[in-house]
Design an enzyme around this catalytic site. Structure first.
Site, short mmCIF file in Angstrom:
data_model
loop_
_atom_site.label_atom_id
_atom_site.label_comp_id
_atom_site.label_asym_id
_atom_site.label_seq_id
_atom_site.Cartn_x
_atom_site.Cartn_y
_atom_site.Cartn_z
N SER A 160 0.77 -1.13 -0.23
CA SER A 160 0.10 -0.13 0.01
C SER A 160 0.95 1.35 0.04
CB SER A 160 -1.04 -0.05 1.00
OG SER A 160 -0.07 0.13 2.66
N HIS A 166 -5.66 -3.93 -1.54
CA HIS A 166 -5.61 -2.98 -2.22
C HIS A 166 -5.74 -3.47 -3.97
CE1 HIS A 166 -4.61 0.68 0.10
NE2 HIS A 166 -4.12 -0.21 0.98
N LYS A 181 -12.33 -0.90 0.99
CA LYS A 181 -11.39 -0.26 -0.09
C LYS A 181 -12.21 0.32 -1.35
CE LYS A 181 -7.38 -0.65 2.29
NZ LYS A 181 -6.46 -1.79 3.15
C1 LIG Z 1 -6.38 -1.94 4.49
C2 LIG Z 1 -5.76 -3.36 4.69
C3 LIG Z 1 -6.09 -4.24 5.64
C4 LIG Z 1 -7.62 -3.80 6.69
O1 LIG Z 1 -8.88 -3.76 5.88
P1 LIG Z 1 -9.95 -3.27 6.84
O2 LIG Z 1 -11.07 -3.90 5.74
O3 LIG Z 1 -9.73 -1.68 6.80
O4 LIG Z 1 -9.98 -3.76 8.11
C5 LIG Z 1 -5.85 -5.40 5.70
N1 LIG Z 1 -4.67 -5.81 4.82
C6 LIG Z 1 -4.13 -4.83 3.97
C7 LIG Z 1 -3.06 -5.37 3.22
C8 LIG Z 1 -4.90 -3.73 3.93
O5 LIG Z 1 -4.39 -2.61 2.91
#
Ligand SMILES: *Cc1c(COP(=O)(O)O)cnc(C)c1O
Length: 395
Positions: free
Chosen positions: A183, A211, A242
């Site tokens: 990310s 992502h 996301k």
């Molecule tokens: C954002 C993210 C998460 C967490 O996701 P949420 O649904 O906001 O809890 C987990 N793993 C990765 C790789 C992320 O980028």
């Protein structure tokens, strides 16, 4: 005698002194291309709302319909209060969308890692191979397992192969876990090579595609689809917070894997299911993705445009292969100053500093969305150019 809670003041003060104390803005509007903060409109380059679905009327309509039929709350954990039909409907749709046999939905992407990793590799005889830049939720999920955790250098296949070979004779299970898209830099895991190395050694592969979900692959079907690795990745973890624009986490794979997780994963056994509005909004989001690739295409178009324009101005956008657009500034204080000046100029783009990224690589991470118009992005580019020149970062 020491005041028991005085450590709170001391540590918060120390964070403020070190410039590591974060201010959290209050958003007074829906998440979208623009947001309202203290009554003023700002161009939003912070959210992971890749497809602009956070405030999509189709999601809102579905929520209203489902809330009228099913109410709001799930009542208790699924194994006790029963599972509601909308949750089953969502799991079937997600599995079909991803080309997996089955899927289980949990409360968040964070919980999905907690559901998968310690459940599949619980014991001290197991070993987990983990990329050095994996997300915090993967790190915490590994901590909940008693397994030996072997970190390999970020996307370094030679280091991974060496470590796989050094840990060949484990008594228990071996599992590798990697982010799909990293990310902070926007680079993509070298999944085909990872799968090759692991398949030959009987190591299970888990990819956290948070992502990549709704971003990579045909119509946003994710990293497994992007690389054509259907059936060769044991577990695809994802988030619905996301690109899907809602909330929730998912693990997809074989029917037996999902059956096992339903019986054993602690976030499924000891925490209640998503609410009905979450599930309904997610259903609408999958339907939108299944119907058309337009939003995904727009997202990539916007990401390519912003990267090209910022690079042309002389900014360093690092090694991103996705719409994530890091703009490397260097020192933490400079990145914070850059972000503050952008904010004054009407652009909301948070600085990301150590320990989230290595020292000396503090950055502004510009997150584009399919909701941005080309005019919005031109506005961003102009503001980046002005602040960059003022700070002497670009000619
Ligand atoms: C954002 C993210 C998460 C967490 O996701 P949420 O649904 O906001 O809890 C987990 N793993 C990765 C790789 C992320 O980028």
């Amino acid at each position: 005698m020491a005041v028991p809670m005085s450590f709170l003041t001391e540590e918060l003060d120390a964070m403020k002194q070190a410039g590591l104390y974060g201010t959290i803005r209050t958003i007074e509007s829906p998440q979208g291309a623009w947001v309202t903060i203290e009554g003023r409109r700002y161009l939003n380059l912070c959210s992971n709302n890749y497809l602009g679905l956070c405030n999509d009327p189709r999601l809102i309509a579905k929520v209203k319909e489902y809330v009228d039929t099913y109410g709001v709350g799930p009542g208790a954990v699924r194994t006790i209060a029963g599972t509601m039909s909308p949750h089953i409907e969502l799991e079937r749709k997600l599995a079909a969308f991803k080309g997996a046999e089955a899927a289980i939905v949990v409360q968040s992407g964070f919980c999905a890692n907690l559901a998968v990793i310690p459940t599949l590799a619980p014991s001290a005889e197991d070993v987990i191979f983990s990329d050095a830049l994996n997300h915090a939720s993967i790190i915490d999920a590994c901590r909940l397992s008693k397994a030996k955790v072997v970190r390999y250098a970020h996307s370094d296949l030679a280091d991974l192969e060496r470590k796989l070979d050094e840990n060949r004779d484990v008594k228990g299970r071996s599992l590798l876990v990697t982010d799909g898209v990293f990310s902070m830099d926007g680079d993509v895991a070298r999944l085909p090579e990872i799968v090759d190395l692991c398949e030959r050694r009987g190591v299970l592969v888990v990819v956290d595609d948070a992502h990549g979900e709704g971003v990579l692959g045909r119509g946003g079907r994710g990293i497994v689809d992007h690389f054509g690795l259907h059936g060769r990745v044991d577990v695809e973890v994802g988030t619905l917070s996301k690109a899907f624009g809602v909330m929730g986490g998912v693990a997809a794979g074989s029917a037996e894997l999902v059956d096992y997780l339903r019986q054993k994963a602690r976030p499924n056994l000891f925490s209640s299911a998503l609410t009905v509005p979450d599930v309904a909004a997610n259903l609408a989001a999958v339907e939108i993705l299944q119907e058309s690739e337009d939003l995904v295409k727009k997202l990539w178009h916007n990401g390519d445009f912003l990267k090209r324009e910022l690079k042309a101005l002389g900014f360093d956008t690092a090694s991103s292969e996705t719409p994530i657009t890091p703009v490397i500034i260097g020192e933490a204080a400079d990145a914070k100053a850059f972000s503050a000046k952008l904010f004054e100029a009407g652009v909301f783009a948070t600085a990301i500093v150590y320990p989230t990224v290595p020292k000396g690589t503090a950055r502004i991470r510009a997150m584009v969305s399919a909701a941005h118009s080309e005019d919005d992005l031109r506005f961003a580019v102009e503001r980046f150019a002005a602040v960059g020149r003022e700070m002497g970062l670009i000619p």
